[in-house]
Design an enzyme around this catalytic site. Structure first.
Site, PDB file in Angstrom:
ATOM      1  N   CYS A 137       0.860  -1.193   0.000  1.00 47.71           N
ATOM      2  CA  CYS A 137       0.000   0.000   0.000  1.00 47.71           C
ATOM      3  C   CYS A 137       0.890   1.235   0.000  1.00 47.71           C
ATOM      4  O   CYS A 137       0.656   2.204  -0.725  1.00 47.71           O
ATOM      5  CB  CYS A 137      -0.886   0.034   1.239  1.00 47.71           C
ATOM      6  SG  CYS A 137      -1.840  -1.456   1.526  1.00 47.71           S
ATOM      7  N   CYS A 171     -28.262  -4.938  14.547  1.00 43.21           N
ATOM      8  CA  CYS A 171     -29.510  -4.208  14.772  1.00 43.21           C
ATOM      9  C   CYS A 171     -30.652  -4.915  14.043  1.00 43.21           C
ATOM     10  O   CYS A 171     -31.751  -5.038  14.569  1.00 43.21           O
ATOM     11  CB  CYS A 171     -29.379  -2.773  14.258  1.00 43.21           C
ATOM     12  SG  CYS A 171     -29.200  -1.556  15.561  1.00 43.21           S
ATOM     13  N   CYS A 203       2.406   2.951  -3.302  1.00 38.91           N
ATOM     14  CA  CYS A 203       1.679   3.990  -4.031  1.00 38.91           C
ATOM     15  C   CYS A 203       1.334   5.169  -3.130  1.00 38.91           C
ATOM     16  O   CYS A 203       1.505   6.317  -3.493  1.00 38.91           O
ATOM     17  CB  CYS A 203       0.370   3.440  -4.592  1.00 38.91           C
ATOM     18  SG  CYS A 203       0.573   2.318  -5.976  1.00 38.91           S
ATOM     19  N   ARG A 263     -22.330  -4.155  12.659  1.00 36.99           N
ATOM     20  CA  ARG A 263     -23.212  -3.515  13.638  1.00 36.99           C
ATOM     21  C   ARG A 263     -24.630  -3.407  13.081  1.00 36.99           C
ATOM     22  O   ARG A 263     -25.605  -3.611  13.804  1.00 36.99           O
ATOM     23  CB  ARG A 263     -22.662  -2.127  14.002  1.00 36.99           C
ATOM     24  CG  ARG A 263     -23.380  -1.488  15.176  1.00 36.99           C
ATOM     25  CD  ARG A 263     -23.125  -2.296  16.426  1.00 36.99           C
ATOM     26  NE  ARG A 263     -24.035  -1.967  17.519  1.00 36.99           N
ATOM     27  CZ  ARG A 263     -25.241  -2.478  17.678  1.00 36.99           C
ATOM     28  NH1 ARG A 263     -25.735  -3.320  16.779  1.00 36.99           N
ATOM     29  NH2 ARG A 263     -25.984  -2.157  18.713  1.00 36.99           N
TER      30      ARG A 263
END
Lengths: 106, 268
Positions: free
Chosen positions: B81, B229, B84, B225
């Site tokens: 990563c 719910c 670049c 998450r």
């Protein structure tokens, strides 16, 4: 190698009570869970934690199945002299991790 | 017979009364901007202290893993990563505050996780990391950490192309669903601050993601998450990475515009 975070003050006055915080990454499988086929998942936890201050044990803990994942252990000790604090975790499946930090006592 | 009907009516009236009581009248809908609160403010002092101290926040473990992955060459392209993007402290600053963002190639918004997956597959030519895998959570946590303290941008407000997706996210937020026939808005717009089974109902702002949730004993994304719910409402969940989630995330980000990023957050 498990990743651990240690928080010890870099400097302290002689005789001062210092807080030490440790956090280590570990999945902590309790040994009480079963797969959907009813096979028990083997226990995989950290069983002991030990801190030595210039070679003298200042804190020791035995851990059991109810311990959280990624256990956070904090305790206090008296800053007596400059030196090294060595932290060692050992556990199931030959788990072992060691970290050390230096402290400057004035 | 008459008696039992009368009793039934009484019971129905009582149920109606109970149901109508907890709903605040007049403030249904959007929460005024100055009344918005991060769920951080509803947490106990020890949990807040855990989030605030990087050496006590278990999310830091993922951030550090993400930093190591950031530097490591990966995939057939043999590129890291960092190859670049360089120093993430500069290049990734504020990036998490701008997601979900419009992706030209797919013609719709994508979330930060999807951007990382795409980058890994297209640029590094590495296998796509699975959603909720340690690798993807670690990279997301590391990238999100670079935006801590920065305000969530009003991306959907600025980018015309995102408007229809924002509206679809809003509709999903307000749509009643599941066996309990609840919408997100029923709890998070109309009843925040009240108790649900002993826990405070938060306003539902996505400020700390990915979060270390004590209940999970681990790290999880906003989509995890949201699934939680939906299971709580006894609704059907979508698969990870579904456009329905991203639209909802876009609406949540718009709803939380201007609020500071806390990543990696700690939640009970």
């Amino acid at each position: 190698m498990a990743r651990a975070l240690i928080n010890v003050p870099a400097r302290a006055k002689r005789g001062e009570v210092i807080a030490i915080k440790t956090l280590i990454s570990h999945v902590m499988e309790s040994g009480f869970r079963h797969t959907s086929d009813g096979v028990r998942v083997a226990r995989d936890i950290i069983t002991t934690f030990d801190c030595t201050y210039n070679g003298v044990e200042v804190f020791h803990a035995d851990l059991y199945s109810a311990i959280a994942a990624n256990p956070f252990i904090t305790f206090h000790t008296v800053a007596t002299e400059s030196g090294t604090l060595v932290f060692k975790w050992t556990g199931d499946n030959g788990f072992s991790a060691t970290e050390s930090v230096t402290i400057q006592v004035e | 017979m008459t008696r039992s009907i009368a009793r039934g009516l009484c019971a129905a009236a009582a149920v109606a009364l109970i149901l109508s009581c907890p709903i605040r009248s007049g403030d249904a809908g959007n929460i005024p901007l100055d009344q918005r609160r991060s769920s951080y403010e509803l947490m106990s002092p020890p949990t807040r202290a855990m989030q605030d101290d990087d050496t006590a926040n278990p999310g830091t473990l993922w951030v550090l893993d993400g930093e190591a992955l950031w530097q490591r060459e990966s995939g057939a392209a043999g590129q890291a990563c960092a190859g670049c993007h360089g120093d993430a402290a500069q290049s990734m600053k504020g990036v998490a505050a701008r997601y979900p963002a419009f992706d030209a190639s797919s013609g719709r918004p994508i979330d930060l996780e999807q951007r990382i997956v795409d980058c890994r597959v297209e640029r590094q030519r590495a296998p796509a990391p699975a959603r909720e895998s340690k690798e993807l959570l670690a990279l997301t946590a590391f990238v999100a950490r670079q935006s801590r303290g920065m305000a969530i941008e009003d991306v959907a407000g600025k980018d015309e192309r995102l408007r229809p997706f924002l509206e679809s996210g809003r509709a999903a937020f307000e749509q009643r669903q599941g066996q309990l026939n609840l919408s997100c808005a029923n709890c998070h717009d109309d009843n925040w601050g009240r108790s649900l089974a002993g826990n405070a109902v938060p306003q539902g702002h996505p400020t700390g993601y990915p979060i270390y949730r004590l209940e999970w004993q681990g790290m999880g994304s906003l989509q995890r998450r949201l699934r939680n719910c939906m299971i709580g409402m006894r609704a059907e969940t979508y698969a990870y990475g579904s456009p329905e989630y991203v639209d909802l995330q876009l609406y949540l980000a718009w709803r939380a515009r201007g609020m500071p990023v806390e990543a990696p957050g700690v939640r009970p």
